[in-house]
Design an enzyme around this catalytic site. Structure first.
Site, mmCIF file in Angstrom:
data_model
loop_
_atom_site.group_PDB
_atom_site.id
_atom_site.type_symbol
_atom_site.label_atom_id
_atom_site.label_comp_id
_atom_site.label_asym_id
_atom_site.label_seq_id
_atom_site.Cartn_x
_atom_site.Cartn_y
_atom_site.Cartn_z
ATOM 1 N N GLU A 69 -42.415 -4.544 -34.489
ATOM 2 C CA GLU A 69 -43.441 -5.200 -35.286
ATOM 3 C C GLU A 69 -43.408 -4.722 -36.735
ATOM 4 O O GLU A 69 -43.564 -5.513 -37.674
ATOM 5 C CB GLU A 69 -44.825 -4.944 -34.684
ATOM 6 C CG GLU A 69 -45.056 -5.585 -33.333
ATOM 7 C CD GLU A 69 -44.491 -4.735 -32.198
ATOM 8 O OE1 GLU A 69 -43.911 -3.664 -32.474
ATOM 9 O OE2 GLU A 69 -44.632 -5.151 -31.031
ATOM 10 N N PRO A 273 -29.350 4.066 -25.427
ATOM 11 C CA PRO A 273 -30.635 4.025 -24.718
ATOM 12 C C PRO A 273 -31.795 3.828 -25.671
ATOM 13 O O PRO A 273 -31.753 4.249 -26.837
ATOM 14 C CB PRO A 273 -30.707 5.400 -24.044
ATOM 15 C CG PRO A 273 -29.838 6.277 -24.886
ATOM 16 C CD PRO A 273 -28.734 5.401 -25.400
ATOM 17 N N ARG A 274 -32.842 3.177 -25.184
ATOM 18 C CA ARG A 274 -34.033 2.970 -26.000
ATOM 19 C C ARG A 274 -34.644 4.303 -26.422
ATOM 20 O O ARG A 274 -35.143 4.444 -27.533
ATOM 21 C CB ARG A 274 -35.060 2.152 -25.193
ATOM 22 C CG ARG A 274 -36.325 1.809 -25.965
ATOM 23 C CD ARG A 274 -36.062 0.797 -27.045
ATOM 24 N NE ARG A 274 -37.284 0.312 -27.673
ATOM 25 C CZ ARG A 274 -37.319 -0.608 -28.635
ATOM 26 N NH1 ARG A 274 -36.192 -1.150 -29.067
ATOM 27 N NH2 ARG A 274 -38.457 -0.996 -29.164
ATOM 28 N N GLY A 313 -31.840 5.102 -35.426
ATOM 29 C CA GLY A 313 -31.564 4.483 -36.718
ATOM 30 C C GLY A 313 -30.149 3.997 -36.913
ATOM 31 O O GLY A 313 -29.756 3.699 -38.052
ATOM 32 N N GLU A 314 -29.345 3.907 -35.843
ATOM 33 C CA GLU A 314 -27.961 3.484 -36.008
ATOM 34 C C GLU A 314 -27.633 2.191 -35.269
ATOM 35 O O GLU A 314 -26.456 1.854 -35.123
ATOM 36 C CB GLU A 314 -27.018 4.595 -35.538
ATOM 37 C CG GLU A 314 -27.042 5.832 -36.414
ATOM 38 C CD GLU A 314 -25.857 6.748 -36.157
ATOM 39 O OE1 GLU A 314 -25.078 6.973 -37.093
ATOM 40 O OE2 GLU A 314 -25.725 7.231 -35.011
ATOM 41 N N ASN A 338 -36.505 -7.233 -29.351
ATOM 42 C CA ASN A 338 -36.174 -8.154 -30.427
ATOM 43 C C ASN A 338 -34.672 -8.478 -30.458
ATOM 44 O O ASN A 338 -33.848 -7.590 -30.700
ATOM 45 C CB ASN A 338 -36.603 -7.511 -31.760
ATOM 46 C CG ASN A 338 -36.194 -8.333 -32.967
ATOM 47 O OD1 ASN A 338 -35.893 -9.510 -32.869
ATOM 48 N ND2 ASN A 338 -36.194 -7.688 -34.127
ATOM 49 N N PRO A 339 -34.300 -9.754 -30.232
ATOM 50 C CA PRO A 339 -32.879 -10.096 -30.222
ATOM 51 C C PRO A 339 -32.311 -10.442 -31.594
ATOM 52 O O PRO A 339 -31.101 -10.591 -31.745
ATOM 53 C CB PRO A 339 -32.836 -11.330 -29.311
ATOM 54 C CG PRO A 339 -34.141 -12.012 -29.586
ATOM 55 C CD PRO A 339 -35.142 -10.898 -29.825
ATOM 56 N N GLU A 341 -32.095 -8.810 -34.493
ATOM 57 C CA GLU A 341 -31.276 -7.848 -35.227
ATOM 58 C C GLU A 341 -29.813 -7.944 -34.807
ATOM 59 O O GLU A 341 -28.909 -7.887 -35.648
ATOM 60 C CB GLU A 341 -31.802 -6.435 -35.006
ATOM 61 C CG GLU A 341 -33.123 -6.165 -35.712
ATOM 62 C CD GLU A 341 -33.532 -4.709 -35.620
ATOM 63 O OE1 GLU A 341 -33.071 -4.029 -34.677
ATOM 64 O OE2 GLU A 341 -34.295 -4.255 -36.484
#
Length: 426
Positions: A69, A273-274, A313-314, A338-339, A341
């Site tokens: 978001e 991984p998330r 961040g990568e 979110n797809p 990106e």
């Protein structure tokens, strides 16, 4: 708006409980933030205690829950920042870290107050926003009502509610009308969402379709030098990535990779991984497969069958290196991620069936051929094999995603003009 109208009994009960349990709620969020490295003084922002000085001038306050978001509002923030003061609030440590790196100079970040009367009051007393923009489904009744009571115009931006949330609000129609009536403007992602919110009591004259801002957000940062170095190591090996995976998904991804390696022995997997703190657990899973692997946080290069990218961040780097991406949170009941990106970086998408929170996004990408649904975990390997073995089809999917994402960009400027107009009228 309706900030001074009688508040329905369920919302009054909610407010009473939220105020009574403020201490317990803060302890819980404080422990979580502390475990993620947030210092105590910043944890107290959740109680409304500021750690920054409010700058003079008109101030627009954006509130977004977490990473996806907050990233979606960056284009708007960049357009507004040269004209007004901007404050962004989020609730997670990961979103705070990303905002620290990606907000324009001069834009402020704080953790949002928990939804108790004292915390919200302290926050509003200090920041005195002239316009408040809440993102997607951030419906905190006390925060919204107290803001409206002070005359702060409220905007619900990129509005998106899950089917379950809509059903829950439908069971409390007076409460739904009261909360939705606080907004001066509601901008939904789709016409279907607009109709759903109007049926719950949103004013149809103030509820408009504005598209999905996540689609018009800038792509995640690139690292061209590192990307070129890794591409040189990979050479011509087939590469795919599994990004934002959750517990229960890595097993399916690794099984799919074993399937691929049997048919394309040199295939490489980048596993992202998330939650990178699960790296040791995931490493043990890889060990059980017998696949050789390397670990990003240990400074190792992706020179083996699996590269565990356990850093933050990568994702922009991995989305650009892997032409095919499985997006996690979709084989387990998380709701999807979110797809856009991945599409913006030129990756073709595979996604599981459990993606309620991004169903509209995936449908749009599937409609142009940029994404495919994999219904069962055991089908992931064969589907990935088919695409990695057909360069023409994979290239077409990648181009379709880039084209659709690019078409969304112009909408943000119109939304920024609208917000500035509301600020001038306030």
């Amino acid at each position: 708006m309706s900030g001074s109208r009688p508040w329905p009994a369920p919302l009054r009960l909610y407010g009473w409980a939220a105020n009574l349990l403020q201490g317990q709620a803060f302890r819980r969020v404080s422990e979580r933030l502390g475990s993620q490295g947030v210092e105590p003084v910043r944890q107290r922002e959740r109680l409304g205690h500021p750690t920054l000085v409010r700058p003079p001038g008109r101030l627009v306050w954006f509130h977004a829950a977490s990473v996806g978001e907050s990233l979606s509002i960056l284009p708007l923030v960049r357009l507004l920042a040269p004209r007004v003061q901007v404050l962004v609030t989020t609730v997670t440590a990961s979103s705070a870290g990303i905002m620290a790196r990606r907000l324009p100079a001069g834009v402020l970040h704080q953790f949002a107050p928990i939804d108790s009367g004292p915390a919200v009051r302290r926050f509003l007393d200090h920041w005195q926003p002239d316009l408040a923009v809440v993102v997607e489904s951030e419906i905190w009744p006390q925060m919204l009502r107290m803001s409206a009571h002070r005359g702060v115009p409220l905007v619900l931006m990129n509005a998106r509610f899950s089917p379950r949330s809509l059903r829950n609000w439908a069971r409390a129609p007076r409460s739904a009308r009261a909360v939705l009536g606080l907004f001066a403007r509601i901008v939904t992602q789709t016409e279907g969402m607009r109709e759903a919110l109007v049926s719950l009591g949103a004013d149809p004259t103030r509820t408009v379709v504005g598209g999905n801002m996540k689609a018009s957000a800038p792509p995640p940062p690139d690292n061209p030098e590192e990307r070129a170095r890794i591409a040189g190591l990979l050479q011509d090996a087939p590469v795919w990535a599994a990004v934002s995976t959750h517990p229960g998904e890595e097993e399916a991804v690794l099984a799919a990779h074993l399937h691929l390696r049997e048919r394309l022995p040199g295939t490489r997997l980048i596993l992202v991984p998330r939650h990178p703190e699960r790296a040791a657990e995931i490493g043990a899973l890889i060990d059980r497969t017998g696949l050789a692997w390397t670990r990003r946080s240990a400074g190792e290069s992706p020179a083996t069958a699996v590269h565990l990218a356990d850093t933050l961040g990568e994702t922009g780097l991995w989305f650009r290196l892997a032409p095919l991406v499985f997006l996690g949170g979709s084989f387990v009941p998380v709701g999807g991620h979110n797809p856009w990106e991945a599409a913006q970086c030129g990756a073709a998408l595979l996604i599981g069936p459990l993606r309620d929170t991004v169903a509209g996004d995936v449908a749009a990408l599937e409609a142009v051929g940029a994404a495919m649904t994999v219904q069962r975990p055991e089908d992931l390997g064969p589907v990935a094999m088919d695409l990695l073995g057909r360069a023409d089809r994979l290239d077409a999917m990648r181009a379709a995603g880039l084209g659709l994402a690019s078409a969304q960009i112009g909408r943000t400027e119109a939304i920024a003009r609208d917000l500035l107009g509301m600020l001038a009228d306030a």
